[in-house]
Write a protein that holds these residues in place. Structure first.
Motif, mmCIF file in Angstrom:
data_model
loop_
_atom_site.group_PDB
_atom_site.id
_atom_site.type_symbol
_atom_site.label_atom_id
_atom_site.label_comp_id
_atom_site.label_asym_id
_atom_site.label_seq_id
_atom_site.Cartn_x
_atom_site.Cartn_y
_atom_site.Cartn_z
ATOM 1 N N VAL A 352 -5.884 -8.913 7.772
ATOM 2 C CA VAL A 352 -6.788 -8.588 6.652
ATOM 3 C C VAL A 352 -7.589 -7.324 6.966
ATOM 4 O O VAL A 352 -7.791 -6.449 6.106
ATOM 5 C CB VAL A 352 -7.721 -9.787 6.382
ATOM 6 C CG1 VAL A 352 -8.798 -9.397 5.364
ATOM 7 C CG2 VAL A 352 -6.917 -10.974 5.863
ATOM 8 N N SER A 353 -8.082 -7.192 8.247
ATOM 9 C CA SER A 353 -8.862 -6.000 8.623
ATOM 10 C C SER A 353 -8.026 -4.732 8.483
ATOM 11 O O SER A 353 -8.502 -3.703 7.952
ATOM 12 C CB SER A 353 -9.360 -6.159 10.062
ATOM 13 O OG SER A 353 -10.078 -5.008 10.474
ATOM 14 N N LEU A 354 -6.776 -4.779 8.974
ATOM 15 C CA LEU A 354 -5.891 -3.612 8.853
ATOM 16 C C LEU A 354 -5.605 -3.288 7.391
ATOM 17 O O LEU A 354 -5.590 -2.114 6.978
ATOM 18 C CB LEU A 354 -4.597 -3.890 9.621
ATOM 19 C CG LEU A 354 -3.559 -2.765 9.649
ATOM 20 C CD1 LEU A 354 -4.159 -1.508 10.326
ATOM 21 C CD2 LEU A 354 -2.289 -3.210 10.400
ATOM 22 N N LEU A 359 -6.383 0.025 2.689
ATOM 23 C CA LEU A 359 -6.780 0.058 1.284
ATOM 24 C C LEU A 359 -7.936 1.026 1.076
ATOM 25 O O LEU A 359 -7.965 1.799 0.094
ATOM 26 C CB LEU A 359 -7.174 -1.353 0.840
ATOM 27 C CG LEU A 359 -7.624 -1.502 -0.618
ATOM 28 C CD1 LEU A 359 -6.479 -1.112 -1.563
ATOM 29 C CD2 LEU A 359 -8.064 -2.947 -0.909
ATOM 30 N N ARG A 360 -8.919 1.026 2.019
ATOM 31 C CA ARG A 360 -10.053 1.938 1.888
ATOM 32 C C ARG A 360 -9.585 3.408 1.954
ATOM 33 O O ARG A 360 -10.038 4.253 1.169
ATOM 34 C CB ARG A 360 -11.059 1.649 3.002
ATOM 35 C CG ARG A 360 -12.361 2.461 2.870
ATOM 36 C CD ARG A 360 -13.359 2.108 3.956
ATOM 37 N NE ARG A 360 -13.858 0.757 3.773
ATOM 38 C CZ ARG A 360 -13.566 -0.272 4.561
ATOM 39 N NH1 ARG A 360 -12.738 -0.098 5.592
ATOM 40 N NH2 ARG A 360 -14.067 -1.462 4.341
ATOM 41 N N ALA A 361 -8.696 3.720 2.908
ATOM 42 C CA ALA A 361 -8.190 5.093 3.037
ATOM 43 C C ALA A 361 -7.409 5.507 1.796
ATOM 44 O O ALA A 361 -7.531 6.632 1.293
ATOM 45 C CB ALA A 361 -7.307 5.195 4.281
ATOM 46 N N ALA A 362 -6.574 4.552 1.288
ATOM 47 C CA ALA A 362 -5.786 4.877 0.098
ATOM 48 C C ALA A 362 -6.699 5.137 -1.090
ATOM 49 O O ALA A 362 -6.482 6.084 -1.875
ATOM 50 C CB ALA A 362 -4.823 3.732 -0.197
ATOM 51 N N ILE A 367 -9.289 8.896 -4.803
ATOM 52 C CA ILE A 367 -10.490 9.408 -5.465
ATOM 53 C C ILE A 367 -10.616 10.920 -5.243
ATOM 54 O O ILE A 367 -10.973 11.680 -6.167
ATOM 55 C CB ILE A 367 -11.721 8.657 -4.936
ATOM 56 C CG1 ILE A 367 -11.688 7.180 -5.419
ATOM 57 C CG2 ILE A 367 -13.013 9.329 -5.401
ATOM 58 C CD1 ILE A 367 -12.786 6.316 -4.846
ATOM 59 N N ALA A 368 -10.353 11.395 -3.984
ATOM 60 C CA ALA A 368 -10.452 12.843 -3.686
ATOM 61 C C ALA A 368 -9.462 13.629 -4.545
ATOM 62 O O ALA A 368 -9.799 14.690 -5.106
ATOM 63 C CB ALA A 368 -10.198 13.089 -2.207
ATOM 64 N N ARG A 369 -8.243 13.095 -4.634
ATOM 65 C CA ARG A 369 -7.240 13.795 -5.442
ATOM 66 C C ARG A 369 -7.654 13.802 -6.916
ATOM 67 O O ARG A 369 -7.508 14.804 -7.623
ATOM 68 C CB ARG A 369 -5.869 13.140 -5.280
ATOM 69 C CG ARG A 369 -5.245 13.397 -3.910
ATOM 70 C CD ARG A 369 -3.769 12.960 -3.903
ATOM 71 N NE ARG A 369 -3.615 11.541 -4.150
ATOM 72 C CZ ARG A 369 -3.654 10.602 -3.209
ATOM 73 N NH1 ARG A 369 -3.884 10.932 -1.931
ATOM 74 N NH2 ARG A 369 -3.504 9.343 -3.517
ATOM 75 N N ALA A 370 -8.175 12.731 -7.362
ATOM 76 C CA ALA A 370 -8.597 12.666 -8.760
ATOM 77 C C ALA A 370 -9.765 13.613 -9.012
ATOM 78 O O ALA A 370 -9.849 14.271 -10.066
ATOM 79 C CB ALA A 370 -8.983 11.219 -9.111
ATOM 80 N N ARG A 371 -10.684 13.693 -8.017
ATOM 81 C CA ARG A 371 -11.838 14.600 -8.178
ATOM 82 C C ARG A 371 -11.354 16.054 -8.250
ATOM 83 O O ARG A 371 -11.850 16.841 -9.056
ATOM 84 C CB ARG A 371 -12.797 14.374 -7.015
ATOM 85 C CG ARG A 371 -14.088 15.179 -7.149
ATOM 86 C CD ARG A 371 -15.045 14.908 -5.994
ATOM 87 N NE ARG A 371 -15.577 13.546 -6.087
ATOM 88 C CZ ARG A 371 -15.351 12.588 -5.190
ATOM 89 N NH1 ARG A 371 -14.578 12.851 -4.139
ATOM 90 N NH2 ARG A 371 -15.874 11.384 -5.338
ATOM 91 N N SER A 372 -10.395 16.446 -7.376
ATOM 92 C CA SER A 372 -9.870 17.813 -7.368
ATOM 93 C C SER A 372 -9.177 18.129 -8.693
ATOM 94 O O SER A 372 -9.383 19.186 -9.286
ATOM 95 C CB SER A 372 -8.890 17.991 -6.201
ATOM 96 O OG SER A 372 -8.287 19.267 -6.228
ATOM 97 N N ASP A 373 -8.379 17.134 -9.141
ATOM 98 C CA ASP A 373 -7.683 17.347 -10.422
ATOM 99 C C ASP A 373 -8.694 17.487 -11.556
ATOM 100 O O ASP A 373 -8.518 18.283 -12.489
ATOM 101 C CB ASP A 373 -6.740 16.177 -10.709
ATOM 102 C CG ASP A 373 -5.577 16.125 -9.724
ATOM 103 O OD1 ASP A 373 -5.307 17.150 -9.074
ATOM 104 O OD2 ASP A 373 -4.941 15.029 -9.609
ATOM 105 N N THR A 374 -9.748 16.700 -11.473
ATOM 106 C CA THR A 374 -10.761 16.769 -12.530
ATOM 107 C C THR A 374 -11.452 18.135 -12.528
ATOM 108 O O THR A 374 -11.717 18.725 -13.595
ATOM 109 C CB THR A 374 -11.788 15.641 -12.326
ATOM 110 O OG1 THR A 374 -11.109 14.390 -12.358
ATOM 111 C CG2 THR A 374 -12.849 15.676 -13.421
#
Length: 437
Positions: A352-354, A359-362, A367-374
């Motif tokens: 679960v920890s892994l 999941l957090r990194a993904a 979010i970063a990619r979406a922010r750049s695209d935005t």
């Protein structure tokens, strides 16, 4: 001599009643036959009794069987009553003392005999008497043969069938008891029943258990007890006796009455070897009255012992069951899954920890990619936005109808225009229109 039949009362009388010239005039004037008599012209007793005697005298001698009662000796004659044990009927009889002695057994009350006798009418007293000239004792073989024949007949009707018998109650509310007016049978039944079950209650009928009165009295007593609601079992008991003494309990009418009652019936007639027909129709045959007293009620002491034993068995079974369940619980608690239940979660915690890290990194990357695209889209949108054009000094001109003005001929002198600037709006009136040069 001829006879005439009385059509009214069925009497058969000799024709000697017809007028006879030799008789006195008063007798000759009597009615000739019984049918001709009337209240105004009756026959006197002195006329009727001899005629009955004449008719009886014509009856042939007959062999007749019955039970001897009221035996009396007078001179060379024995006077007795010959009674039918099945019906309440009897005849008077006489027999020469010598013939009575020749039977070879005492001619006492209760004996069963066969007499060869001629009916005789005593004219003066109006009594019928059997005048015997020979007597024979009824042997046990004859009695047994008759009982056996009756047994076969009743058995063929199903009166002795096992499926007719019903079980006795475990604890009867009241015990019906039919016993002799004197004797030990009542004491044996009651004493032994109370010794086993002190709470036993009795409804007792004391009757004649031998002789001509036995059958009707026993039948009446059984029927009375059968009609009492809380009488749950009926015991018919007698303290033994000879075959002749027990004949009443092999009587057909008594056996049928016993078969007709609905209350469970116990037959306790005599001793082990005595076996009247009542034993066969009863629901239980007791070998003796004592055995009946022991069988109709449970043994209180034995029942207490059985209850104590059952209680001990139940406690033992319960303790054993609790011990087994306790051991099972101990075994279950000692298993790793219950002793250290968190241990089984350790491998899953790492997974679960892994998974959470991945999941957090993904999610962060997405979010970063979406922010750049935005940001890119916003920049492109700003570059193409009319507002940017307005910011550069351009304006959007609309007519009163809201149409955008693109050429000079879209408006006319005197028309009203709405001008949108980068910041704010202007209203203007058209004063001149010129074509592009």
């Amino acid at each position: 001599m001829t006879h005439s039949l009385n059509e009214r009362d069925g009497a058969v009388l000799p024709n000697s009643a017809l007028p006879n010239p030799a008789l006195p005039a008063a007798r000759a004037s009597l009615p000739a036959t019984a049918a001709e008599t009337s209240a105004e012209r009756p026959w006197p007793v002195r006329h009727l009794s001899p005629k009955i005697g004449e008719y009886v005298a014509r009856i042939s001698p007959v062999w007749v069987e019955g039970q001897v009662l009221n035996v009396k000796r007078w001179k060379h004659l024995v006077f007795l009553t010959l009674r039918d044990t099945d019906e309440n009927m009897s005849l008077k009889a006489t027999i020469p003392w010598a013939q009575a002695e020749a039977m070879g057994i005492p001619l006492d009350d209760g004996a069963r005999v066969v007499l060869h006798a001629q009916p005789q009418w005593w004219t003066r007293s109006g009594d019928l008497q059997m005048v015997a000239d020979e007597a024979r004792a009824v042997g046990l073989g004859d009695l047994l043969a008759r009982i056996e024949a009756l047994k076969n007949a009743l058995g063929a009707e199903g009166l002795f069938a096992p499926d007719r018998k019903v079980p006795l109650p475990v604890i009867p509310r009241r015990i019906g008891l039919v016993v002799a007016t004197q004797g030990d049978a009542e004491h044996d039944v009651v004493t032994n029943a109370l010794l086993r079950w002190p709470a036993a209650r009795f409804e007792i009928r004391r009757v004649t258990v031998q002789g001509p009165r036995a059958v009707p009295e026993v039948v009446k007593a059984m029927r009375e007890l059968d009609a009492i609601e809380d009488v749950d079992v009926i015991v018919v008991a007698r303290g033994g006796g000879s075959l002749e003494d027990l004949l009443a309990f092999s009587d057909e009418s008594l056996v049928r009455a016993a078969a007709a009652i609905v209350t469970p019936l116990v037959s306790a007639i005599g001793h082990e070897l005595d076996s009247p027909l009542l034993d066969l129709v009863a629901d239980y045959r007791a070998s003796t009255p004592t055995d009946a007293g022991k069988h109709v009620v449970p043994d209180a002491a034995l029942e207490r012992d059985r209850l104590a034993g059952a209680r001990a068995l139940m406690l033992g079974a319960l303790s054993s069951r609790l011990g087994r369940e306790r051991e099972r619980i101990t075994d279950l608690r000692s298993r790793p899954v219950l002793a250290q239940p968190v241990r089984m979660l350790a491998p899953h915690r790492d997974v679960v920890s892994l998974a959470r890290s991945g999941l957090r990194a993904a999610v962060s990357g997405a979010i970063a990619r979406a922010r750049s695209d935005t940001s890119t889209s916003v920049a492109a949108l700003n570059a193409l936005s009319p507002q940017s054009t307005l910011e550069r000094g351009y304006a959007v001109v609309r007519t009163e109808k809201g149409d955008i003005v693109r050429a000079h001929n879209d408006v006319a002198v005197g028309g009203h225009l709405s001008i949108r600037l980068a910041r704010g709006n202007l209203d203007a009136d058209v004063t001149a229109v010129s074509a592009p040069s």
